[in-house]
Design an enzyme around this catalytic site. Structure first.
Site, PDB file in Angstrom:
ATOM      1  N   HIS A 148       1.111   5.518   6.922  1.00  0.00           N
ATOM      2  CA  HIS A 148       2.281   6.390   6.966  1.00  0.00           C
ATOM      3  C   HIS A 148       1.871   7.776   7.430  1.00  0.00           C
ATOM      4  O   HIS A 148       0.691   8.038   7.660  1.00  0.00           O
ATOM      5  CB  HIS A 148       2.946   6.481   5.585  1.00  0.00           C
ATOM      6  CG  HIS A 148       2.108   7.197   4.565  1.00  0.00           C
ATOM      7  ND1 HIS A 148       1.231   6.538   3.725  1.00  0.00           N
ATOM      8  CD2 HIS A 148       1.986   8.521   4.242  1.00  0.00           C
ATOM      9  CE1 HIS A 148       0.613   7.415   2.942  1.00  0.00           C
ATOM     10  NE2 HIS A 148       1.066   8.628   3.247  1.00  0.00           N
ATOM     11  N   HIS A 197       6.631   3.985   1.436  1.00  0.00           N
ATOM     12  CA  HIS A 197       7.107   4.979   2.397  1.00  0.00           C
ATOM     13  C   HIS A 197       6.388   4.776   3.719  1.00  0.00           C
ATOM     14  O   HIS A 197       5.215   4.462   3.774  1.00  0.00           O
ATOM     15  CB  HIS A 197       6.952   6.415   1.893  1.00  0.00           C
ATOM     16  CG  HIS A 197       5.549   6.883   1.662  1.00  0.00           C
ATOM     17  ND1 HIS A 197       4.587   6.125   1.042  1.00  0.00           N
ATOM     18  CD2 HIS A 197       4.942   8.065   1.943  1.00  0.00           C
ATOM     19  CE1 HIS A 197       3.459   6.802   0.960  1.00  0.00           C
ATOM     20  NE2 HIS A 197       3.643   7.982   1.513  1.00  0.00           N
ATOM     21  N   HIS A 211      -0.161  15.288   7.264  1.00  0.00           N
ATOM     22  CA  HIS A 211      -1.256  14.317   7.270  1.00  0.00           C
ATOM     23  C   HIS A 211      -0.781  12.989   7.837  1.00  0.00           C
ATOM     24  O   HIS A 211       0.420  12.725   7.904  1.00  0.00           O
ATOM     25  CB  HIS A 211      -1.828  14.103   5.855  1.00  0.00           C
ATOM     26  CG  HIS A 211      -0.929  13.344   4.927  1.00  0.00           C
ATOM     27  ND1 HIS A 211      -0.044  13.960   4.067  1.00  0.00           N
ATOM     28  CD2 HIS A 211      -0.779  12.000   4.687  1.00  0.00           C
ATOM     29  CE1 HIS A 211       0.598  13.048   3.359  1.00  0.00           C
ATOM     30  NE2 HIS A 211       0.181  11.846   3.728  1.00  0.00           N
ATOM     31  N   HIS A 243      -0.764   9.939  -7.158  1.00  0.00           N
ATOM     32  CA  HIS A 243       0.526  10.584  -6.967  1.00  0.00           C
ATOM     33  C   HIS A 243       1.491  10.167  -8.077  1.00  0.00           C
ATOM     34  O   HIS A 243       1.472   9.003  -8.515  1.00  0.00           O
ATOM     35  CB  HIS A 243       1.161  10.157  -5.636  1.00  0.00           C
ATOM     36  CG  HIS A 243       0.473  10.678  -4.424  1.00  0.00           C
ATOM     37  ND1 HIS A 243       0.219  12.009  -4.216  1.00  0.00           N
ATOM     38  CD2 HIS A 243       0.013  10.032  -3.306  1.00  0.00           C
ATOM     39  CE1 HIS A 243      -0.379  12.172  -3.037  1.00  0.00           C
ATOM     40  NE2 HIS A 243      -0.509  10.987  -2.473  1.00  0.00           N
ATOM     41  N   TYR A 252      -7.275  13.126  -0.041  1.00  0.00           N
ATOM     42  CA  TYR A 252      -6.972  13.816   1.209  1.00  0.00           C
ATOM     43  C   TYR A 252      -8.239  14.478   1.737  1.00  0.00           C
ATOM     44  O   TYR A 252      -9.038  15.033   0.963  1.00  0.00           O
ATOM     45  CB  TYR A 252      -5.904  14.885   0.996  1.00  0.00           C
ATOM     46  CG  TYR A 252      -4.533  14.341   0.702  1.00  0.00           C
ATOM     47  CD1 TYR A 252      -3.669  13.992   1.734  1.00  0.00           C
ATOM     48  CD2 TYR A 252      -4.099  14.186  -0.609  1.00  0.00           C
ATOM     49  CE1 TYR A 252      -2.402  13.503   1.474  1.00  0.00           C
ATOM     50  CE2 TYR A 252      -2.831  13.690  -0.875  1.00  0.00           C
ATOM     51  CZ  TYR A 252      -1.987  13.351   0.155  1.00  0.00           C
ATOM     52  OH  TYR A 252      -0.730  12.859  -0.097  1.00  0.00           O
ATOM     53  N   GLU A 262      -5.474  10.932   5.036  1.00  0.00           N
ATOM     54  CA  GLU A 262      -5.395  10.424   3.669  1.00  0.00           C
ATOM     55  C   GLU A 262      -5.788   8.955   3.678  1.00  0.00           C
ATOM     56  O   GLU A 262      -5.511   8.241   4.646  1.00  0.00           O
ATOM     57  CB  GLU A 262      -3.965  10.556   3.127  1.00  0.00           C
ATOM     58  CG  GLU A 262      -3.795  10.033   1.692  1.00  0.00           C
ATOM     59  CD  GLU A 262      -2.337   9.902   1.262  1.00  0.00           C
ATOM     60  OE1 GLU A 262      -2.091   9.822   0.049  1.00  0.00           O
ATOM     61  OE2 GLU A 262      -1.454   9.850   2.140  1.00  0.00           O
TER      62      GLU A 262
END
Length: 304
Positions: A148, A197, A211, A243, A252, A262
């Site tokens: 993503h 996501h 990112h 997260h 990251y 990431e």
């Protein structure tokens, strides 16, 4: 109509030799082609020709490719974009290496999205018949695939509407100033599949990259990835940690040009009928970094 996934991220780097070392030896991607000042890569568990394009000369994102399920989807997506009011143009087979005809869309965030169906494809590195769990000759982190990206946009609500109206995505999670229906949104995490996501965006300047991320399978692989970054003197931004938003495990870090990468593992499954998760601004630190519960300045200000 269906956008299956983010097909490629096309990103600028300042020094191709350093970038090659980072993306092949630390991240473990396979270099598949080098044409003019661009180099093409894919992960070991990807079957399309490439998922990352690096172009020498600067930093930041050039464009994203999105793979549509059917060739007929291109006209519908183009029509959706034009109805929304976004500028579009057609591109032809050969304009992008190994990619067929497609539609180029200029988004409200200032980014360029290319939608296509045809791309040269083959098989993953372990093959399609009686495959092993992973290749024996993995390098570095051995990232299987692009996952993503997070970008910035001046108007989060407008970009959310664009993704819904044009791509048929839904909002898995969001950050808002309150729980009221008319609350100001400062971030959205959106998808068109059960992947938690595929694209996220937060409030910020036009056309910027926060990112782009690579998928890992297990949480322990994120910790191992951070160890390898230390071995290779790769600057780590944050993590390893978890997260709150998406529940994913993460670290990251920066490529040699300063683009943030990431590696991401876990997260829950998303479906179109699942209620959107809302985080309020006062809990944003916990939402982004569940353990530390606070944001560092670099994470919120460094963009390329």
């Amino acid at each position: 109509m269906a956008i299956m996934r983010m097909g490629y991220a096309h990103v600028r780097v300042t020094d191709m030799a350093e970038a090659r070392q980072h993306y092949t030896q630390t991240l473990g991607l396979n270099e598949v082609a080098a044409v003019d000042n661009k180099v093409y890569f894919r992960g070991w568990d990807e079957w399309d020709h490439h998922s990352v394009v690096l172009e020498e000369g600067g930093v930041g994102v050039v464009k994203y490719g999105w793979k549509a399920q059917y060739a007929e989807d291109l006209a519908e997506i183009e029509n959706n974009a034009q109805k929304f009011g976004a500028s579009t143009e057609r591109f032809s087979k050969g304009d992008n290496l190994e990619v067929g005809d497609g539609v180029r869309i200029f988004t409200p965030s200032g980014h360029v999205f290319e939608v296509y169906h045809d791309i040269t494809s083959g098989q993953v590195d372990v093959g399609n018949v009686n495959p092993e769990a992973f290749p024996r000759d993995l390098r570095g982190i051995g990232a299987p695939a692009l996952d993503h990206s997070l970008i910035t946009t001046p108007d989060v609500a407008l970009m959310e509407k664009f993704m819904k109206d044009v791509f048929g995505f839904w909002t898995a999670e969001q950050v808002a100033t309150s729980l009221d229906d008319d609350a100001h949104k400062i971030g959205c995490w959106m998808t068109g599949s059960n992947q938690i996501h595929q694209l996220a965006f937060i409030e910020g300047p036009e056309a910027k990259l926060h990112h782009f991320a690579f998928r890992l399978e297990e949480g322990w692989e994120v910790n191992r990835a951070a160890d390898l970054m230390s071995m290779d003197d790769v600057p780590i931004d944050v993590g390893p940690t978890r997260h709150g938003i998406t529940r994913g495990k993460t670290v990251y870090f920066f490529d040699p040009a300063g683009n943030r990468n990431e590696v991401f593992a876990g997260g829950y499954l998303s479906f179109a009928d699942r209620p959107t998760v809302t985080w309020t601004v006062d809990q944003l630190g916990k939402g982004i970094f569940y353990h530390a519960r606070e944001l560092n300045e670099r994470f919120t200000t460094v963009l390329t």
